[in-house]
Design a protein around this motif. Sequence first.
Motif, PDB file in Angstrom:
ATOM      1  N   GLY A 190      -3.420  -1.385  -2.535  1.00 46.96           N
ATOM      2  CA  GLY A 190      -2.629  -1.594  -3.738  1.00 46.96           C
ATOM      3  C   GLY A 190      -3.466  -2.046  -4.909  1.00 46.96           C
TER       4      GLY A 190
ATOM      5  N   ASP B 110      -2.768   0.246  -8.082  1.00 50.03           N
ATOM      6  CA  ASP B 110      -2.013   1.484  -7.926  1.00 50.03           C
ATOM      7  C   ASP B 110      -0.664   1.302  -8.636  1.00 50.03           C
ATOM      8  OD1 ASP B 110      -0.501   3.650  -7.061  1.00 50.03           O
ATOM      9  OD2 ASP B 110      -1.288   3.591  -5.017  1.00 50.03           O
TER      10      ASP B 110
ATOM     11  N   SER C  44       0.826  -1.207   0.000  1.00 43.66           N
ATOM     12  CA  SER C  44       0.000   0.000   0.000  1.00 43.66           C
ATOM     13  C   SER C  44       0.859   1.255   0.000  1.00 43.66           C
ATOM     14  CB  SER C  44      -0.932   0.010   1.217  1.00 43.66           C
ATOM     15  OG  SER C  44      -0.191  -0.024   2.423  1.00 43.66           O
ATOM     16  N   CYS C  45       0.235   2.330  -0.447  1.00 42.02           N
ATOM     17  CA  CYS C  45       0.854   3.662  -0.435  1.00 42.02           C
ATOM     18  C   CYS C  45      -0.205   4.628   0.066  1.00 42.02           C
ATOM     19  CB  CYS C  45       1.313   4.053  -1.834  1.00 42.02           C
ATOM     20  SG  CYS C  45       2.002   5.723  -1.924  1.00 42.02           S
ATOM     21  N   LYS C  46      -0.038   5.107   1.293  1.00 43.94           N
ATOM     22  CA  LYS C  46      -1.103   5.891   1.915  1.00 43.94           C
ATOM     23  C   LYS C  46      -0.987   7.395   1.707  1.00 43.94           C
ATOM     24  CE  LYS C  46      -2.138   2.394   5.424  1.00 43.94           C
ATOM     25  NZ  LYS C  46      -3.346   1.928   4.759  1.00 43.94           N
TER      26      LYS C  46
ATOM     27  N   ARG D 292       1.834   3.120  -8.756  1.00 43.19           N
ATOM     28  CA  ARG D 292       3.001   3.572  -8.002  1.00 43.19           C
ATOM     29  C   ARG D 292       3.651   2.405  -7.261  1.00 43.19           C
ATOM     30  NH1 ARG D 292       0.074   7.978  -4.381  1.00 43.19           N
ATOM     31  NH2 ARG D 292      -1.209   6.111  -4.112  1.00 43.19           N
ATOM     32  N   ILE D 293       2.862   1.336  -7.040  1.00 38.87           N
ATOM     33  CA  ILE D 293       3.332   0.180  -6.281  1.00 38.87           C
ATOM     34  C   ILE D 293       3.432  -1.055  -7.163  1.00 38.87           C
ATOM     35  CG2 ILE D 293       2.910  -1.263  -4.247  1.00 38.87           C
ATOM     36  CD1 ILE D 293       0.868   0.925  -3.376  1.00 38.87           C
TER      37      ILE D 293
ATOM     38  N   GLY E 161       1.339   8.833  -0.830  1.00 32.88           N
ATOM     39  CA  GLY E 161       2.072   9.158  -2.039  1.00 32.88           C
ATOM     40  C   GLY E 161       3.573   9.090  -1.871  1.00 32.88           C
ATOM     41  N   LYS E 162       4.040   8.849  -0.638  1.00 32.58           N
ATOM     42  CA  LYS E 162       5.475   8.830  -0.372  1.00 32.58           C
ATOM     43  C   LYS E 162       5.908   7.546   0.339  1.00 32.58           C
ATOM     44  CE  LYS E 162       5.506  13.869   0.182  1.00 32.58           C
ATOM     45  NZ  LYS E 162       5.758  14.998   1.124  1.00 32.58           N
ATOM     46  N   SER E 163       5.080   7.054   1.249  1.00 37.32           N
ATOM     47  CA  SER E 163       5.434   5.884   2.045  1.00 37.32           C
ATOM     48  C   SER E 163       4.852   4.618   1.427  1.00 37.32           C
ATOM     49  CB  SER E 163       4.886   6.020   3.478  1.00 37.32           C
ATOM     50  OG  SER E 163       5.270   7.238   4.034  1.00 37.32           O
ATOM     51  N   PHE E 164       5.701   3.652   1.147  1.00 37.47           N
ATOM     52  CA  PHE E 164       5.274   2.386   0.565  1.00 37.47           C
ATOM     53  C   PHE E 164       5.457   1.286   1.603  1.00 37.47           C
ATOM     54  CE2 PHE E 164       6.544   5.263  -2.739  1.00 37.47           C
ATOM     55  CZ  PHE E 164       5.557   5.110  -3.698  1.00 37.47           C
ATOM     56  N   THR E 165       4.406   0.512   1.822  1.00 41.60           N
ATOM     57  CA  THR E 165       4.427  -0.493   2.883  1.00 41.60           C
ATOM     58  C   THR E 165       4.097  -1.864   2.335  1.00 41.60           C
ATOM     59  OG1 THR E 165       3.684   1.164   4.492  1.00 41.60           O
ATOM     60  CG2 THR E 165       3.462  -1.158   5.117  1.00 41.60           C
TER      61      THR E 165
END
Length: 214
Positions: free
Chosen positions: A153, A186, A64-66, A188-189, A68-72
């Motif tokens: 995601g 998403d 997940s990306c909550k 981005r992920i 726009g900067k942190s990817f978990t």
Amino acid sequence: MSKAVSKNMVESLSIAAFRVGYPVVTDALDAFHDKVKPKGVTMTALFAKAAAMALAQHPVVNASCKDGKSFTFNSNINIAVAVAINGGLITPLLQDADKLDLYLLSKKWKELVEKARAKQLQPREYNSGTFTVSDLGMFGVDRFDAILPPGHGAIMAVGASNPTVLADKDGFFSVKNKMLVNVTADHRIVYGADLAAFLQTFARIVENPESLTL
């Protein structure tokens, strides 16, 4: 509830989402469902369990990306399943769905749906999903695109299974039940190859459903 749904849908527009569709033959799943239905197993529970098992092999789709900067990379696989209720929509959670026995998962799902329709769900029971399943197949919808919930995601949209004429590799034709699964992710992920690999695994599980009880 409508305000909350509206807020999430508008927020989802800022996500760089993409969509991939994948055909899945369901003859074996339909036969398996007939066998386990008397034990309280719904088709929704089967899809949730299959998705969880596939996510365990493709953890990037469960990421997940909550902000726009942190990817978990989420350590838990919590499957949120869309449920229509009077006045709106809610997504109860099957927490650690990959680790739950199919029959226990089905029992938990029944309890969650009853609580959702009685408006008795606690926030922890619908606020921490890592992947969403939305099934409109029971309404005869053959395909649709689902809107990606912020912080997830990916979300899977499951259409109806219908008889379809298919040709095998030797050119012989047969009629099999086939459904189309569309996943919104998403970008981005998740990348296209990631999502395609996940869908291949999901299809393999659905087409060999005995593995759902292992």
